[in-house]
Motif scaffolding. Structure first.
Motif, PDB file in Angstrom:
ATOM      1  N   MET A 175      45.388  28.388  53.449  1.00 42.70           N
ATOM      2  CA  MET A 175      43.961  28.123  53.632  1.00 42.70           C
ATOM      3  C   MET A 175      43.608  26.748  53.059  1.00 42.70           C
ATOM      4  N   CYS A 214      41.315  26.673  49.439  1.00 46.44           N
ATOM      5  CA  CYS A 214      40.896  27.920  48.791  1.00 46.44           C
ATOM      6  C   CYS A 214      42.115  28.544  48.152  1.00 46.44           C
ATOM      7  N   HIS A 264      45.469  32.107  48.688  1.00 48.68           N
ATOM      8  CA  HIS A 264      45.108  31.896  50.099  1.00 48.68           C
ATOM      9  C   HIS A 264      45.682  30.565  50.608  1.00 48.68           C
ATOM     10  N   HIS A 277      35.777  33.392  49.235  1.00 49.77           N
ATOM     11  CA  HIS A 277      36.540  32.138  49.321  1.00 49.77           C
ATOM     12  C   HIS A 277      35.735  31.033  48.641  1.00 49.77           C
TER      13      HIS A 277
HETATM   14 CU   LIG Z   1      40.158  32.059  50.272  1.00 58.38          CU
END
Ligand SMILES: [Cu+2]
Length: 312
Positions: free
Chosen positions: A172, A152, A161, A69
């Motif tokens: 995310m 991310c 994500h 990430h």
């Molecule tokens: Cu990620």
């Protein structure tokens, strides 16, 4: 009792009453003088504070998930929130990616025209670079008060994500408010300096030696590359079997295999993009071996933005 033992006992008692181990129970926004902002990546979520003081801040990304990430820090235009990003930006990028994966380039480009006008007003403000599973990386930046996002947009199975197909949940992305209150944390002291420029790519001022380094990164200029992003710099460890060409393609999110988990090598942090004239710092721990400084742009090697080096 010996004096040393008494001191230890006193420290222990003070710790128990004042919560010295606070960081173990919940992400805390402050640690000593450094204004450390703890960001934990767990699964496909960030755990991070909702509010931090302004001034120099050190984002410490602990990747406790099983995949790579990063945490791209963005200052939102006035009045824009995480909700707007999730409703008006993340779905447009996901639809565009789906079209790119299907080979429908023209339709993808047309789709990106649906991004809201305010998207162009987002200020990219660094944030911890690509961080492989199990790694912890630190990136420092000076922040003015405002509303910020950590995002991310690494992909898994073609899905960013930061995009959650479930309408009831966010991807995310984490929103945080940088307050008027200043942390008065000091600016980090660099042991290495990288200059990033469109003309000369990634340049470093000295040969990296083993051990801990704080790398200052000067964004001499900035430009929009073919993947719509500005240049940045990440550290990656190279193994004997690392395919450099595959790695270079991986740095371009608009490629079907780009920024897609798993990464072709171990990433050890860095800084995400900033505007011309800005600067950030990141910490690296170097052991003897082969590494590369690399930017998250299309064709980094051709731009001098994939620099392989050896630590002896
Ligand atoms: Cu990620």
């Amino acid at each position: 009792m010996k004096p040393k033992f008494i001191v230890t006992l006193l420290v222990l008692i003070v710790c128990i009453s004042s919560g010295c181990s606070e960081r173990e129970s919940a992400p805390s926004h402050q640690s000593g003088d450094l204004n450390v902002v703890d960001v934990i990546a767990r699964g496909l979520e960030f755990e991070a504070p909702d509010e931090i003081p302004s001034g120099w801040a050190t984002f410490r990304l602990s990747n406790e998930s099983g995949m790579i990430h990063f945490a791209v820090l963005q200052r939102l235009p006035a009045g824009i929130t995480l909700k707007d990003q999730q409703e008006q930006v993340a779905p447009v990028f996901q639809k565009g990616m789906d079209l790119l994966n299907a080979g429908e380039i023209d339709a993808a480009m047309e789709n990106f025209g649906e991004l809201p006008e305010w998207f162009g007003q987002i200020e990219f403000m660094s944030g911890p670079g690509l961080t492989s599973a199990g790694q912890t990386t630190e990136t420092s930046v000076y922040l003015e008060p405002g509303t910020y996002l950590l995002e991310c947009y690494v992909k898994t199975n073609g899905v960013f994500h930061s995009y959650n197909p479930s309408p009831s949940a966010y991807g995310m992305v984490h929103e945080l408010t940088v307050t008027e209150e200043s942390s008065s944390a000091p600016e980090p002291r660099a042991t290495l300096t990288i200059t990033l420029s469109s003309e000369r790519g990634i340049e470093i001022d000295a040969e990296p030696t083993p051990g801990k380094h704080i790398v200052a990164v000067h964004f001499e200029d900035q430009q929009v590359h073919e993947n719509f992003l500005g240049h940045d710099v990440h550290l990656v460890r190279l193994e004997n079997g690392t395919d450099i060409e595959e790695l270079a393609i991986w740095m371009d999110w608009s490629q079907p295999t780009g920024l897609q988990t798993p990464a072709p090598a171990e990433f050890l942090g860095g800084t995400n993009e900033m505007s011309a004239g800005e600067m950030a710092y990141f910490t690296v721990h170097l052991e003897p071996g082969r590494y590369a400084w690399i930017a998250e742009v299309t064709n980094p090697a051709e731009k001098g933005m994939l620099k392989i080096f050896t630590v002896r």
